[in-house]
Design a protein around this motif. Structure first.
Motif, short mmCIF file in Angstrom:
data_model
loop_
_atom_site.label_atom_id
_atom_site.label_comp_id
_atom_site.label_asym_id
_atom_site.label_seq_id
_atom_site.Cartn_x
_atom_site.Cartn_y
_atom_site.Cartn_z
N LYS A 170 47.65 34.36 123.59
CA LYS A 170 47.50 34.26 125.04
C LYS A 170 48.86 33.86 125.59
N GLY A 171 49.54 34.81 126.22
CA GLY A 171 50.88 34.59 126.71
C GLY A 171 51.91 35.12 125.73
N TYR A 172 53.10 34.56 125.80
CA TYR A 172 54.22 34.95 124.93
C TYR A 172 54.83 33.70 124.32
N PRO A 173 55.60 33.83 123.24
CA PRO A 173 56.16 32.64 122.60
C PRO A 173 56.94 31.72 123.54
N ASP A 174 57.65 32.29 124.49
CA ASP A 174 58.42 31.44 125.41
C ASP A 174 57.57 30.89 126.55
N PRO A 176 53.54 30.32 126.36
CA PRO A 176 52.15 30.42 125.94
C PRO A 176 51.20 30.00 127.05
N ARG A 177 50.04 30.64 127.11
CA ARG A 177 49.06 30.33 128.15
C ARG A 177 47.83 29.64 127.57
N CYS A 178 47.99 29.06 126.42
CA CYS A 178 46.88 28.38 125.76
C CYS A 178 47.47 27.36 124.79
N GLY A 179 46.83 26.23 124.66
CA GLY A 179 47.32 25.19 123.75
C GLY A 179 47.33 25.63 122.30
N PHE A 180 46.34 26.41 121.88
CA PHE A 180 46.29 26.87 120.49
C PHE A 180 47.41 27.87 120.21
N SER A 181 47.69 28.75 121.17
CA SER A 181 48.81 29.69 121.02
C SER A 181 50.13 28.93 120.98
N ALA A 182 50.27 27.93 121.83
CA ALA A 182 51.50 27.11 121.84
C ALA A 182 51.68 26.40 120.51
N LEU A 183 50.61 25.89 119.93
CA LEU A 183 50.68 25.21 118.64
C LEU A 183 51.14 26.18 117.55
N ALA A 184 50.57 27.37 117.51
CA ALA A 184 50.95 28.36 116.50
C ALA A 184 52.43 28.72 116.61
N VAL A 185 52.90 28.94 117.82
CA VAL A 185 54.31 29.27 118.03
C VAL A 185 55.20 28.12 117.58
N ASP A 204 50.75 39.82 124.17
CA ASP A 204 49.88 39.04 125.04
C ASP A 204 48.54 39.76 125.16
N ILE A 205 47.49 39.17 124.64
CA ILE A 205 46.18 39.80 124.69
C ILE A 205 45.54 39.64 126.07
N LEU A 206 46.05 38.76 126.90
CA LEU A 206 45.49 38.58 128.24
C LEU A 206 45.89 39.71 129.18
N SER A 207 47.00 40.38 128.89
CA SER A 207 47.45 41.45 129.78
C SER A 207 46.79 42.78 129.45
#
Length: 185
Positions: free
Chosen positions: A94-98, A100-109, A123-126
């Motif tokens: 959700k979002g991009y590495p720079d 992220p639009r989600c806490g879990f995505s931010a954690l993975a990055v 980005d799967i949201l787009s």
């Protein structure tokens, strides 16, 4: 005041990531309640005459601001398979590495960035059809979904666990070395 608003936004993003696959109920601002725009879904030519596919998005958003994806002739299944094959570290998030639009995505990055490897992302949201295609490919219901060397590894919890056990370092070591060699040339 700005700090309070930022904190509230971050907490809202984390809560929305924890929500189930069904849409979370969010109250709309008063101005949006009075603005009803109709949206047309389906194919429509853009300014360049190319055919674009409209993806269903927020029904309260005007059609000019809804996400579109250009037709490339490849099926989404083929695009996902090609991404996985060609990208040593790939994350559907959700979002991009720079941003992220989600806490879990931010954690993975954040975990993957510890290893200095190049991270490719989509980005799967787009593109909601892409999201469904990735879910069908992996038979995994949640995001982010992380692929390393063409293999599906899992989500942020699995990546974090592998990092804590030292398994991720071994898995990414040759990718990090290639990155250092290419960067130094």
């Amino acid at each position: 005041m700005a700090r309070l608003v930022s904190t509230a936004l971050v907490k809202g993003l984390v809560r929305s990531c924890r929500a189930s696959s069904t849409a979370a109920v969010v109250s709309r601002p008063a101005i949006q309640q009075f603005m009803n725009y109709s949206s047309s879904l389906g194919r429509a030519p853009n300014a360049n005459g190319e055919s674009t596919t409209r993806v269903a998005a927020d029904p309260d958003t005007h059609q000019d601001f809804q996400p579109t994806s250009k037709s490339s002739g490849m099926s989404l299944h083929d695009i996902v398979a090609q991404d996985i094959k060609e990208k040593p570290v790939l994350i559907y998030m959700k979002g991009y590495p720079d941003s992220p639009r989600c806490g879990f995505s931010a954690l993975a990055v954040k975990v993957l960035q510890q290893y200095g490897v190049p991270i490719s992302a989509r980005d799967i949201l787009s593109d909601l059809k892409l999201k469904e295609s990735v879910k069908a490919h992996t038979n995994w219901p949640t995001f982010p979904q992380i692929f390393i060397k063409g293999e599906f590894v899992g989500g942020s919890d699995i990546i974090l666990n592998m990092h804590q056990k030292g398994e991720l370092k071994d898995l990414l070591s040759d990718i990090a070395q290639k990155g250092e060699q290419n960067g130094g040339s």
